[in-house]
Design a protein around this motif. Structure first.
Motif, PDB file in Angstrom:
ATOM      1  N   THR A 280       0.808  -1.222   0.000  1.00  7.62           N
ATOM      2  CA  THR A 280       0.000   0.000   0.000  1.00  7.62           C
ATOM      3  C   THR A 280       0.846   1.279   0.000  1.00  7.62           C
ATOM      4  OG1 THR A 280      -1.813  -1.192   1.108  1.00  7.62           O
ATOM      5  CG2 THR A 280      -1.878   1.221   1.154  1.00  7.62           C
ATOM      6  N   ASP A 301      -4.386  -2.984   0.494  1.00  2.49           N
ATOM      7  CA  ASP A 301      -5.774  -2.554   0.634  1.00  2.49           C
ATOM      8  C   ASP A 301      -6.454  -2.497  -0.739  1.00  2.49           C
ATOM      9  OD1 ASP A 301      -8.158  -1.131   0.924  1.00  2.49           O
ATOM     10  OD2 ASP A 301      -7.344   0.193   2.459  1.00  2.49           O
ATOM     11  N   PRO A 302      -7.483  -3.334  -0.999  1.00  2.02           N
ATOM     12  CA  PRO A 302      -8.110  -3.356  -2.325  1.00  2.02           C
ATOM     13  C   PRO A 302      -8.753  -2.029  -2.719  1.00  2.02           C
ATOM     14  CG  PRO A 302      -9.367  -4.683  -0.765  1.00  2.02           C
ATOM     15  CD  PRO A 302      -8.073  -4.342  -0.105  1.00  2.02           C
ATOM     16  N   LYS A 303      -9.310  -1.299  -1.740  1.00  2.00           N
ATOM     17  CA  LYS A 303      -9.916  -0.004  -2.059  1.00  2.00           C
ATOM     18  C   LYS A 303      -8.859   0.980  -2.539  1.00  2.00           C
ATOM     19  CE  LYS A 303     -13.909  -0.406   1.019  1.00  2.00           C
ATOM     20  NZ  LYS A 303     -14.637   0.168   2.177  1.00  2.00           N
ATOM     21  N   LYS A 304      -7.696   0.948  -1.916  1.00  2.00           N
ATOM     22  CA  LYS A 304      -6.623   1.844  -2.344  1.00  2.00           C
ATOM     23  C   LYS A 304      -6.047   1.406  -3.686  1.00  2.00           C
ATOM     24  CE  LYS A 304      -5.349   3.611   2.196  1.00  2.00           C
ATOM     25  NZ  LYS A 304      -4.275   3.790   3.210  1.00  2.00           N
ATOM     26  N   ALA A 306      -7.752   0.025  -6.123  1.00  2.00           N
ATOM     27  CA  ALA A 306      -8.710   0.492  -7.127  1.00  2.00           C
ATOM     28  C   ALA A 306      -8.642   1.998  -7.316  1.00  2.00           C
ATOM     29  CB  ALA A 306     -10.124   0.074  -6.719  1.00  2.00           C
ATOM     30  N   ALA A 307      -8.340   2.723  -6.244  1.00  2.00           N
ATOM     31  CA  ALA A 307      -8.336   4.182  -6.309  1.00  2.00           C
ATOM     32  C   ALA A 307      -7.026   4.755  -6.831  1.00  2.00           C
ATOM     33  CB  ALA A 307      -8.623   4.757  -4.926  1.00  2.00           C
ATOM     34  N   GLU A 338     -17.500  -8.774  -1.728  1.00  2.00           N
ATOM     35  CA  GLU A 338     -16.890  -7.491  -1.367  1.00  2.00           C
ATOM     36  C   GLU A 338     -15.740  -7.144  -2.312  1.00  2.00           C
ATOM     37  OE1 GLU A 338     -13.907  -5.902   2.128  1.00  2.00           O
ATOM     38  OE2 GLU A 338     -15.418  -7.395   2.668  1.00  2.00           O
ATOM     39  N   ASP A 341     -16.978  -6.377  -5.892  1.00  2.00           N
ATOM     40  CA  ASP A 341     -17.618  -5.063  -5.958  1.00  2.00           C
ATOM     41  C   ASP A 341     -16.584  -3.939  -6.030  1.00  2.00           C
ATOM     42  OD1 ASP A 341     -20.118  -6.185  -5.915  1.00  2.00           O
ATOM     43  OD2 ASP A 341     -20.453  -5.833  -3.771  1.00  2.00           O
ATOM     44  N   ILE A 342     -15.416  -4.161  -5.414  1.00  2.00           N
ATOM     45  CA  ILE A 342     -14.381  -3.134  -5.406  1.00  2.00           C
ATOM     46  C   ILE A 342     -13.538  -3.168  -6.681  1.00  2.00           C
ATOM     47  CG2 ILE A 342     -12.262  -2.352  -4.247  1.00  2.00           C
ATOM     48  CD1 ILE A 342     -13.470  -3.475  -1.631  1.00  2.00           C
ATOM     49  N   LEU A 343     -13.120  -4.359  -7.091  1.00  2.00           N
ATOM     50  CA  LEU A 343     -12.102  -4.472  -8.137  1.00  2.00           C
ATOM     51  C   LEU A 343     -12.633  -4.834  -9.529  1.00  2.00           C
ATOM     52  CD1 LEU A 343      -9.370  -6.271  -6.001  1.00  2.00           C
ATOM     53  CD2 LEU A 343      -9.311  -3.914  -6.819  1.00  2.00           C
TER      54      LEU A 343
END
Length: 381
Positions: A280, A301-304, A306-307, A338, A341-343
């Motif tokens: 990360t 962190d998958p959200k990070k 993707a962002a 989950e 939905d994120i990736l």
């Protein structure tokens, strides 16, 4: 008529071409050691039997309906034992591990950097292969013969199983290599020593990374032409970056690694890398990599991801292997939902577990099968 194998391969071709695939590809890896123990066999005995290894790999293909072949029926355990290899050592139960060895002394950095290949052959290999000490004249010949004998025992098994179980062969692997700094840490200076070296002899470390870069690119140049009709890749397990502070990462790790990726692509291959542990803090650097790379993440962190990370790259992994052992089916499926939905919305995601199963108790096969079936449906675009 399109076969199941062709449909699966098209998923990967679409990803590498930047197109939206029909669904998210699914990759589950079960190490041969897991497969053998799952069959009730002993690693101290059947790991050295090509027949039992193939039987165990075939059983995994029967049980796990992923898009890849879950278990590769090939291993060099017999070679490690025969050559008295110190970089892969069996425990009391027969399971091999890589010890923290340092066949290069700190004082030898300058000599190594002048000619890495010559130093590896003449000094490092004799220190890690006992057979070269026993037989200095013909030891290298004996190592090559041992490897060929083992390879012949498994010849043709991977394509046979891929065809029989209709698994994708769209992505071919030409070579496994390391980021230059990882080469130092993993194989010739050890994890602990290399972190001391960057404090005591930083210029020597930088010179060594440059020399390793040149050495590895020559290895890529020596590869035969990529197999036609596939995406030719080079595998790169990335190890040390999560254990380095940003300033050290930027100075010692990244420059030669970025140029390695550039050199791989210039030579007609694609980079297929695995960011071990938590990357990360270094995610933004991945945007500087050229072309389209496949980047697998272990605990980032998958959200990070993707962002922050450019969608020009292909993302993989992210699903915690441990959950398949400890969780209920519902918990396992909820986690998959989950992650998807994120990736998945980036249309550049391969669903895969963070680590392959290594030992018999590493997972619950019922959970694995339920997970695969869920992702096949929920992962459709």
């Amino acid at each position: 008529m399109t076969t199941l194998r062709q449909e699966r391969e098209q998923l990967y071709f679409d990803l590498w071409e930047g197109k939206r695939p029909k669904r998210v590809p699914i990759e589950i890896m079960a190490n041969l050691t897991y497969a053998i123990e799952y069959m009730g066999y002993s690693l101290k005995r059947e790991l050295y039997s090509a027949e039992k290894c193939v039987e165990a790999a075939e059983k995994m293909a029967e049980l796990i309906d992923s898009d890849n072949l879950p278990t590769i029926p090939n291993n060099e355990s017999a070679v490690f034992r025969y050559t008295k290899a110190q970089f892969m050592v069996p425990g009391n139960d027969g399971f091999f591990q890589h010890p923290n060895i340092s066949p290069l002394t700190q004082e030898e950095y300058p000599e190594f950097s002048k000619n890495p290949l010559d130093f590896i052959v003449k000094k490092i290999q004799p220190r890690v292969f006992g057979i070269l000490e026993d037989d200095p004249e013909f030891g290298h010949v004996r190592i090559n013969i041992a490897r060929q004998v083992v390879a012949n025992q498994f010849a043709g098994q991977v394509p046979r199983l891929m065809e029989k179980y209709q698994r994708s062969g769209a992505v071919s692997v030409g070579l496994l290599i390391w980021a230059p700094f990882d080469f130092l840490a993993d194989y010739i200076r050890s994890f602990s020593n290399v972190l001391l070296d960057i404090r005591k002899k930083p210029e020597w470390v930088l010179e060594a990374c440059e020399a390793i870069l040149e050495y590895e690119l020559k290895q890529v140049e020596m590869l035969p032409k990529p197999f036609p009709g596939t995406v030719p890749t080079i595998l790169l397990p990335l190890h040390m970056a999560p254990f380095m502070k940003p300033s050290d990462f930027e100075k010692f790790y990244w420059p030669t690694f970025q140029r390695l990726i550039e050199g791989i692509q210039e030579r007609g291959y694609q980079a297929n890398m695995y960011c071990e542990e938590n990357w990360t803090p270094h995610l933004e650097a991945l945007n500087d990599l050229p072309g389209r790379c496949q980047i697998a993440f272990e605990t980032s962190d998958p959200k990070k991801i993707a962002a922050v990370v450019s969608k020009k790259h292909i993302f993989a992994n992210g699903y915690p292997t441990e959950l398949l052992k400890t969780g209920t089916k519902e918990q396992c499926i909820d986690k998959a939902k989950e992650l998807l939905d994120i990736l998945a919305p980036g249309e550049n995601y391969i669903f895969a577990i963070t680590k392959p199963f290594l030992r018999k108790n590493d997972t619950n096969m019922d959970n694995v099968q339920a997970l695969v079936e869920f992702v096949k449906e929920y992962g459709k675009y």
